[in-house]
Design an enzyme around this catalytic site. Sequence first.
Site, PDB file in Angstrom:
ATOM      1  N   LYS A  82       0.826  -1.383  -0.063  1.00 46.57           N
ATOM      2  CA  LYS A  82      -0.032  -0.045   0.030  1.00 46.57           C
ATOM      3  C   LYS A  82       1.035   1.208   0.052  1.00 46.57           C
ATOM      4  O   LYS A  82       1.880   1.289   0.376  1.00 46.57           O
ATOM      5  CB  LYS A  82      -0.853   0.118   1.339  1.00 46.57           C
ATOM      6  CG  LYS A  82      -2.006  -1.014   1.184  1.00 46.57           C
ATOM      7  CD  LYS A  82      -2.782  -1.155   0.083  1.00 46.57           C
ATOM      8  CE  LYS A  82      -4.078  -2.090   0.427  1.00 46.57           C
ATOM      9  NZ  LYS A  82      -4.662  -2.335  -0.859  1.00 46.57           N
ATOM     10  N   CYS A  83       0.294   2.174  -0.352  1.00 43.51           N
ATOM     11  CA  CYS A  83       0.989   3.605  -0.474  1.00 43.51           C
ATOM     12  C   CYS A  83       1.533   3.983   0.729  1.00 43.51           C
ATOM     13  O   CYS A  83       0.797   3.844   1.712  1.00 43.51           O
ATOM     14  CB  CYS A  83      -0.087   4.603  -0.967  1.00 43.51           C
ATOM     15  SG  CYS A  83       0.485   6.411  -1.079  1.00 43.51           S
ATOM     16  N   PRO A  84       2.791   4.430   1.086  1.00 40.54           N
ATOM     17  CA  PRO A  84       3.642   4.916  -0.276  1.00 40.54           C
ATOM     18  C   PRO A  84       4.724   3.933  -0.552  1.00 40.54           C
ATOM     19  O   PRO A  84       5.892   4.251  -1.361  1.00 40.54           O
ATOM     20  CB  PRO A  84       4.253   6.214   0.463  1.00 40.54           C
ATOM     21  CG  PRO A  84       4.567   5.458   1.944  1.00 40.54           C
ATOM     22  CD  PRO A  84       3.108   4.894   2.270  1.00 40.54           C
ATOM     23  N   ASP A 125      -2.088  -1.724  -5.676  1.00 40.05           N
ATOM     24  CA  ASP A 125      -2.693  -0.348  -4.929  1.00 40.05           C
ATOM     25  C   ASP A 125      -3.237   0.503  -5.785  1.00 40.05           C
ATOM     26  O   ASP A 125      -2.669   0.745  -6.935  1.00 40.05           O
ATOM     27  CB  ASP A 125      -1.528   0.355  -4.132  1.00 40.05           C
ATOM     28  CG  ASP A 125      -1.992   1.460  -3.353  1.00 40.05           C
ATOM     29  OD1 ASP A 125      -3.035   1.693  -3.194  1.00 40.05           O
ATOM     30  OD2 ASP A 125      -1.209   1.928  -2.741  1.00 40.05           O
TER      31      ASP A 125
END
Length: 83
Positions: free
Chosen positions: A13-15, A40
């Site tokens: 997932k981000c980042p 993502d």
Amino acid sequence: MHDTSTYDLRGLKCPLPVLRAKKRMAAMQPGERLWLETTDPLATLDIPAFCADEGHRLIDREAVDGGHRFLVERGPPAPSGRS
């Protein structure tokens, strides 16, 4: 013809996809290409922005089952003395 490898960033997932892509691409030579595979949804915004910010070239992008693939070409090294 370019020899390309694939970097599996699925499940992150981000980042994390961008942070890991940045580290991997820093070890590459200018002109080398790498497929980034992500799941993502934010990667559709983050990867193109990363390329623009870092001077890399986004060659191709495609939706794949459950995610996206981005073909990125390593840009020139950052100028020294960059602050």
